[in-house]
Design a protein around this motif. Structure first.
Motif, mmCIF file in Angstrom:
data_model
loop_
_atom_site.group_PDB
_atom_site.id
_atom_site.type_symbol
_atom_site.label_atom_id
_atom_site.label_comp_id
_atom_site.label_asym_id
_atom_site.label_seq_id
_atom_site.Cartn_x
_atom_site.Cartn_y
_atom_site.Cartn_z
ATOM 1 N N HIS A 1 0.813 -1.221 0.000
ATOM 2 C CA HIS A 1 0.000 0.000 0.000
ATOM 3 C C HIS A 1 0.842 1.265 0.000
ATOM 4 O O HIS A 1 0.351 2.348 0.242
ATOM 5 C CB HIS A 1 -0.931 -0.009 1.203
ATOM 6 C CG HIS A 1 -1.641 -1.306 1.355
ATOM 7 N ND1 HIS A 1 -2.610 -1.722 0.477
ATOM 8 C CD2 HIS A 1 -1.476 -2.317 2.235
ATOM 9 C CE1 HIS A 1 -3.030 -2.921 0.817
ATOM 10 N NE2 HIS A 1 -2.354 -3.317 1.886
ATOM 11 N N LEU A 2 2.130 1.090 -0.244
ATOM 12 C CA LEU A 2 3.041 2.223 -0.221
ATOM 13 C C LEU A 2 3.030 2.896 -1.594
ATOM 14 O O LEU A 2 3.729 2.490 -2.499
ATOM 15 C CB LEU A 2 4.456 1.711 0.104
ATOM 16 C CG LEU A 2 5.333 2.559 1.002
ATOM 17 C CD1 LEU A 2 4.625 2.885 2.284
ATOM 18 C CD2 LEU A 2 6.621 1.818 1.301
ATOM 19 N N ASN A 3 2.187 3.898 -1.774
ATOM 20 C CA ASN A 3 2.154 4.601 -3.058
ATOM 21 C C ASN A 3 1.743 6.057 -2.834
ATOM 22 O O ASN A 3 1.542 6.487 -1.700
ATOM 23 C CB ASN A 3 1.183 3.906 -4.022
ATOM 24 C CG ASN A 3 -0.146 3.642 -3.354
ATOM 25 O OD1 ASN A 3 -0.553 4.403 -2.475
ATOM 26 N ND2 ASN A 3 -0.810 2.573 -3.734
ATOM 27 N N ALA A 4 1.607 6.812 -3.926
ATOM 28 C CA ALA A 4 1.320 8.236 -3.799
ATOM 29 C C ALA A 4 -0.057 8.456 -3.188
ATOM 30 O O ALA A 4 -0.285 9.430 -2.473
ATOM 31 C CB ALA A 4 1.418 8.913 -5.161
ATOM 32 N N GLN A 5 -0.959 7.521 -3.455
ATOM 33 C CA GLN A 5 -2.307 7.693 -2.917
ATOM 34 C C GLN A 5 -2.309 7.631 -1.389
ATOM 35 O O GLN A 5 -3.139 8.251 -0.737
ATOM 36 C CB GLN A 5 -3.217 6.602 -3.486
ATOM 37 C CG GLN A 5 -4.630 7.112 -3.709
ATOM 38 C CD GLN A 5 -5.643 6.007 -3.733
ATOM 39 O OE1 GLN A 5 -5.305 4.834 -3.891
ATOM 40 N NE2 GLN A 5 -6.884 6.382 -3.568
#
Lengths: 293, 286
Positions: A38-42
């Motif tokens: 879940h490590l993203n820009a969102q």
């Protein structure tokens, strides 16, 4: 019988090593396993695009961005307060005090280093009560009070790092400039401080790491769940470690839980890299740096 | 002494004075804010009574028992582990393993406590719940494991430092007398580092006592004297974090400052003890 016990001691030691390694692997592995996907820009900006959030001033509601900024502001404030005071005290202890006074002061800072962070937070809270009563009823727990409390928490690190770095300067180096006619202040500014820069830098890095991860202090001094990007030092704020704590007590959806894991992963990564950097800057960092809750 | 030196000295001295005033002012603040409680109850009642604010009883005994129990048990777990790890780092294992182990232990000192708590909530608590059928799974045992894991790295580093301070001639003499590494470690290194070990133990006790997040997240927070490891318990630190939201005028609120005072006194005693021990070591080695 005589053959068995050395073998048993060795096995016990290896078992201890295995336990600690598996403990570390368990913590890191579990957080990485649940957090990495879940490590993203969102994660940081939610539904707002990164450019709008960074430059357009668009508020972020369902992302970690305000919490990250809050932690950055908090750490900056606390270290900006702690660095001058800690440096000055460390220099005074190492260079200008001796005998009984030095011993007493050192014990004082040992005691300060041992005070639990929740008690420091309680002190910060009572300071904010005092400000509320004496200065203005508008004042309460806020970013400034939290930074002040964190300053107390990390002050012993900075003091001890400065003091021991200065005391470890070899005698020849200490005497050279003096024998060439420099006075003590010149010697301090041009020789001793540059020579002990590594030790001081490592102490400051440890202080930054401790500020970033501490939760108990800010829990009592003005952290809240939603405050948005920090705008004033007299407002409540969001912070990453508190967000993690909050998610563990009450999460509404799997989405929030996933965000909590990702936040834990980020905090773990930042904290560990700060400590690694501190150790790399100064190889010989020993137990002096670390005794505090 | 030049004028500039005097000025610098004065500035640095003032800063030192400010910094040294902090630990004192913390104690004074606690005293002042706990006064409403101290003036209406006797200290011994408060320290030995039970916690029932609705019936007007503000004793903090349950919290003190829980804090002590948790801290001493986690110490009992992590002391042998730290001793073993420090032994490995000291030389019971080849450097190929010892150096990475030392690095790992150093990095572990940087793990945030809230992450330990977080992992505990989602990994340990369900496990404890299933294995022991223990209610919600938030109990002393669930807090004990991460807490002991948290204090082990610091303790290990402290012990390693104490072992490294053992004079080399003693080790060489033991080796010359035919002692193998394990014998040297058990009969020479540990006895001559005993003061350092004791100081590390005392300081780690202070750390375990002062930890807030792990106990708050995992121990269950029921304000009662725990009767077993599968019981929910509330430590002094968790009590402070929980009651801070109470009405500012209430006696309940004043009780957290009493808890703060107890914690303050205990941890500063630990710091003083450790300092005494280390001072004695320094004198001996001279």
């Amino acid at each position: 019988m005589k053959r068995i016990w050395p073998w048993a001691v060795r096995c016990g030691c290896y078992a201890a090593g295995l336990w600690i390694v598996s403990g570390a692997a368990g913590v890191v592995g579990f957080v990485a396993w649940r957090g990495l996907p879940h490590l993203n820009a969102q994660l940081l900006f939610g539904d707002v695009s990164a450019r709008d959030a960074l430059f357009g001033g668009v508020p972020v509601f369902d992302g970690l961005w305000p919490a990250v900024l809050g932690t950055v502001a908090l750490v900056t404030g606390a270290v900006a307060l702690a660095a001058p005071l800690g440096l000055a005290t460390g220099i005074y202890l190492a260079e200008f005090s001796r005998g009984r006074l030095k011993e007493v002061l050192t014990v004082f800072f040992d005691v300060l280093a041992g005070i639990p962070s929740v008690v420091v937070g309680l002190f910060g809270f009572s300071v904010s009560l005092l400000l509320h009563k004496l200065v203005s009823p508008r004042l309460g727990p806020c970013l400034l009070v939290a930074a002040f409390s964190l300053m107390i928490l990390v002050l012993p690190y900075v003091i001890r790092a400065t003091q021991s770095a200065l005391e470890e300067v070899p005698q020849e180096v200490r005497l050279t400039a003096l024998s060439l006619g420099a006075d003590r202040v010149q010697n301090l500014v041009w020789v001793l401080l540059p020579h002990s820069l590594q030790g001081i830098a490592s102490g400051l890095l440890l202080a930054v790491g401790r500020c970033a991860e501490d939760t108990a202090v800010i829990l009592l001094t003005g952290v809240v769940v939603t405050a948005g990007v920090p705008r004033s030092v007299l407002d409540p704020f969001e912070a990453l470690p508190f967000y993690i704590y909050y998610i563990s007590t009450q999460y509404g959806s799997t989405e929030e839980l996933e965000r909590g894991f990702a936040a834990a992963l980020i905090l773990l990564g930042v904290s560990v890299s700060l400590f690694a950097l501190a150790y790399a800057v100064r190889r010989a960092v020993g137990s002096w740096a670390l005794y505090r809750a | 002494m030049s004028r500039r030196e005097r000025l610098v000295r004065k500035i640095l001295g003032t800063a030192t004075l400010c910094a040294a005033a902090l630990p004192l002012s913390i104690l004074i603040f606690m005293l002042i804010l706990a006064r409403p409680l101290l003036s209406s109850f006797s200290v011994s009642d408060l320290l030995t009574g039970s916690w029932a604010p609705l019936q007007g009883r503000y004793g903090i005994l349950p919290m003190m028992v829980a804090s002590f129990l948790l801290a001493s048990c986690s110490l009992a777990v992590s002391f042998p582990v730290s001793l073993g790890c420090a032994g490995l780092i000291f030389g019971l294992t080849p450097p190929m393993l010892a150096v990475p182990l030392r690095r790992l232990v150093q990095l572990m000192t940087g793990f945030p406590t809230v992450v330990y708590g977080f992992v505990g909530v989602f990994l340990l608590v369900p496990t404890v719940r299933h294995l022991f059928h223990a209610g919600s799974g938030r109990c002393l045992l669930s807090a004990l494991v991460p807490l002991s894991l948290m204090i082990t790295p610091t303790m290990t580093l402290f012990f390693s430092d104490a072992f490294a301070a053992v004079p080399r001639p003693i080790l060489l003499a033991a080796a010359a007398a035919g002692a193998d590494p394990v014998q040297r470690f058990v009969w020479v290194v540990i006895p001559s580092a005993r003061r350092g070990l004791a100081a590390g133990l005392v300081l780690s006790f202070g750390r375990a006592l002062g930890d807030t997040l792990i106990a708050l997240m995992l121990a269950g927070n029921a304000a009662q004297v725990p009767s077993g490891f599968l019981e929910s318990a509330r430590t002094l630190t968790a009590h402070i974090a929980l009651v801070i939201a109470a009405d500012l005028q209430s006696l309940e609120f004043a009780s957290i400052f009493l808890c703060g005072m107890v914690l303050y006194v205990l941890t500063s005693c630990a710091a003083l003890c450790a300092w005494k021990m280390r001072a004695a070591t320094r004198k001996n080695s001279r």
